[in-house]
Design an enzyme around this catalytic site. Structure first.
Site, PDB file in Angstrom:
ATOM      1  N   HIS A 105      -9.356 -44.644   9.864  1.00  0.00           N
ATOM      2  CA  HIS A 105      -9.864 -45.791  10.238  1.00  0.00           C
ATOM      3  C   HIS A 105     -10.332 -45.723  11.708  1.00  0.00           C
ATOM      4  CE1 HIS A 105      -7.996 -48.187   7.053  1.00  0.00           C
ATOM      5  NE2 HIS A 105      -6.913 -47.125   6.997  1.00  0.00           N
ATOM      6  N   CYS A 116     -11.356 -45.320   4.527  1.00  0.00           N
ATOM      7  CA  CYS A 116     -10.422 -44.990   3.631  1.00  0.00           C
ATOM      8  C   CYS A 116     -10.386 -45.257   1.967  1.00  0.00           C
ATOM      9  CB  CYS A 116      -9.072 -45.627   4.315  1.00  0.00           C
ATOM     10  SG  CYS A 116      -7.350 -44.792   4.112  1.00  0.00           S
ATOM     11  N   GLU A 176     -12.255 -48.206  12.953  1.00  0.00           N
ATOM     12  CA  GLU A 176     -12.299 -49.220  13.682  1.00  0.00           C
ATOM     13  C   GLU A 176     -11.170 -49.651  14.714  1.00  0.00           C
ATOM     14  OE1 GLU A 176     -11.174 -48.591  10.448  1.00  0.00           O
ATOM     15  OE2 GLU A 176      -9.854 -50.078   9.621  1.00  0.00           O
TER      16      GLU A 176
HETATM   17  N1  GLN Z   1      -4.507 -46.846  -0.826  1.00  0.00           N
HETATM   18  C1  GLN Z   1      -5.120 -45.566  -0.300  1.00  0.00           C
HETATM   19  C2  GLN Z   1      -3.914 -44.636   0.180  1.00  0.00           C
HETATM   20  O1  GLN Z   1      -2.882 -45.242   0.219  1.00  0.00           O
HETATM   21  C3  GLN Z   1      -5.884 -46.027   0.809  1.00  0.00           C
HETATM   22  C4  GLN Z   1      -5.267 -46.472   1.894  1.00  0.00           C
HETATM   23  C5  GLN Z   1      -6.089 -47.297   3.127  1.00  0.00           C
HETATM   24  O2  GLN Z   1      -7.295 -47.539   2.594  1.00  0.00           O
HETATM   25  N2  GLN Z   1      -5.665 -47.408   4.021  1.00  0.00           N
HETATM   26  O3  GLN Z   1      -4.266 -43.608   0.028  1.00  0.00           O
END
Ligand code: GLN
Length: 549
Positions: free
Chosen positions: A517, A380, A519
């Protein structure tokens, strides 16, 4: 059969591992062929855990249906096959919210709205609605018995036994039996107090799980049994273990699942636990070891990366390796440059994150991984950092950034997409800087299409995948062609091709960033393909072998 219910409560203090204990009970009952679901009722007043500070509360766990939940939902999904959904996590805040909305709508016909019966009824409704179609619901009450906030929940589960019948409900209480060094003794008094607190609200626990440093002898079990009004066999030791995946086996050895079935009058086959035994054996006898540097913000509290730690551990299991994670504070990297832990790592991972703190440190770590051909996994925000780094240092757009941090950059390689087709709602969604922060998140499971002959596709070995998201910003297609021409390959997109889901480097042994994600979907018995391949690449890097097979 009509579902049966197990309620788990906790006493003495928090952090005793009630979530893990509940998940382990679920695992044991599944091993006997039963179907289970788990639910957590949290006494805090926040309406949703998604907006809580991970420092205080640990990771925000995301479900397929887009709920931002407590990290215990992660244990539930890793230990069982239960499908955890929005309705598996409620808080005092969400319950009151529903009751107040009902009152405003006139549902109570102007009657006086009270904690008993209106709030307790709402709690009971939530419990009932979570257990459709399964044999057993395991309901964990968050917090500690004796807290003001837990009272309505305890009252609701007390009533529950009368509502659905004695033979259908079991109360399990997790408590602490501390070892007092100066006395050289295990002390049972806190457990006695905690159980008497429970009995004051009308709940007599059926089984006690006692967290201790040292196993309880027969005499202590008998003493606890006598004072707490349970059978001596119902006093189970939950001794500290090396790996969390040992917990179900430890419980089983003491007959916990057998007692649960007997007390609830359920007939099952004897449990099949070979998978668990194999897993624990593998964890205890790894042939290799690999060092991963995790460069992030919340490095002080490892709980905030719970699922990530577990997914890395599963990736290790798949490669017969122990994964040694070192947590590197990205602000330290910002100040001091590439620190020893990064230099010595066999793999570098930048996890999800929000906001500007330590961002330049993360970008430096990405650069180090790219230039030195160290396996890199960006999740992400870690993918955003990888794209920014590549744009700046390979393509040469020095001012490139994510619009989250620099809204005025001439190269917003990561930005807020104004309009996009949402597969979850099947609608065109719109967003801008002013729209409600939480509301604009892309949350929950979304499909991605993988591009053949990429590292991503060779990991998953399928073309369509579904992964969980939690973010606002996206890869900016305006720069896609130039980035791709310079060697940043897009290897996964949304089915319409508009949202970039995975990027990787062509000229690198293993460098991958994903917008989702992964994970959250890794299981000890089914390690996630990306974590499996990342750890494999790290092992090969460590051994100085070319990574690509
Ligand atoms: N801050 C980034 C966004 O809002 C990534 C978010 C994250 O890593 N879950 O897109």
């Amino acid at each position: 059969m009509t579902p049966k219910f197990i309620f788990t409560t906790g006493g003495v203090l928090s952090s005793l591992g009630k979530g893990l204990a509940s998940a382990s009970i679920g695992a044991l009952l599944e091993a006997r062929g039963l179907t289970v679901v788990l639910q957590k009722l949290d006494p805090y007043v926040n309406v949703d855990p998604g907006t809580m500070n991970p420092f205080q509360h640990g990771e925000v766990y995301v479900t397929d249906d887009g709920a931002e939940t407590d990290l215990d939902m992660g244990h539930y999904e890793r230990f069982t096959h239960a499908k955890i959904r929005k309705k598996c996590n409620h808080t005092t805040g969400s319950i009151y919210n529903t009751v107040i909305n009902k009152e405003r709508r006139g549902d109570y016909l102007g009657g006086t709205v009270q904690i008993i019966p209106h709030v307790t009824d709402e709690i009971k409704r939530c419990i009932q609605s979570a257990v459709d179609g399964v044999d057993l619901g395991i309901i964990e009450i968050g917090g500690t018995v004796g807290d003001i906030e837990s009272l309505p929940f305890l009252e609701a589960i007390r009533q529950f036994r009368t509502d659905v019948g004695k033979e259908n409900v079991l109360y399990i209480h997790l408590t602490l039996v501390p070892y007092i060094r100066t006395a050289g003794e295990l002390k049972t008094k806190p457990t006695q107090h905690s159980v008497s607190e429970l009995r004051r609200v009308g709940i007599q626990p059926d089984i006690l799980l006692c967290r201790t440093e040292k196993p309880l002898g027969r005499d202590l079990k008998e003493k606890i049994a006598l004072f707490c009004n349970v059978e001596p066999e119902a006093v189970i030791t939950a001794v500290d273990v090396e790996t969390i995946y040992e917990v179900p086996l430890r419980f089983h050895k003491q007959g916990l699942d057998e007692q649960i079935c007997r007390k609830l009058n359920i007939w099952t086959r004897s449990p099949v636990l070979t998978e668990w035994e194999d897993l624990v054996y593998k964890l205890q006898h790894p042939a290799h070891e690999v060092k991963i540097a995790m460069v992030g913000k919340y490095v002080d509290l490892h709980e905030s990366y719970k699922s990530l730690n577990e997914a890395l551990c599963h990736g290790g299991v798949a490669n017969n390796a122990k994964v040694d994670i070192s947590y590197v504070d990205s602000e330290q990297v910002e100040r001091e440059g590439i620190v020893e832990q990064i230099e010595q790592a066999d793999g570098i991972l930048v996890p999800g994150g929000f906001g500007g703190r330590g961002v330049e440190g993360k970008i430096r770590a990405v650069r180090f991984a790219r230039e030195n051909k160290v396996p890199y996994f960006g999740i992400c925000y870690g993918m955003h950092m990888a794209v920014v780094e590549f744009a700046r240092n390979v393509v040469g757009w020095k001012e490139a950034h994510t619009a989250e941090i620099d809204p005025n950059t001439p190269y917003p390689v990561i930005y807020l997409m104004r309009e996009w087709f949402d597969y979850r709602t099947q609608r065109i969604e719109k967003r801008d800087e002013l729209s409600d922060m939480g509301g604009t998140m892309r949350l929950g499971a979304y499909p991605s299409h993988l591009i053949p002959d990429t590292r991503a596709q060779s990991a998953y070995r399928v073309e369509e995948i579904s992964e969980r998201h939690r973010h606002r910003y996206e890869f900016n297609n305006a720069f896609r062609q130039e980035l791709e021409e310079a060697g940043l390959r897009v290897s996964g997109t949304s089915p319409d091709g508009e949202l970039v889901e995975i990027v990787e480097l062509v000229d690198h042994p293993w460098f991958l960033g994903c917008q989702f994600h992964p994970e959250f979907k890794s299981r000890p018995m089914a390690p996630h393909p990306l974590f499996r391949d990342f750890i494999r690449a790290a092992l090969r890097f460590k051994n100085g072998k070319p990574v690509r097979s």
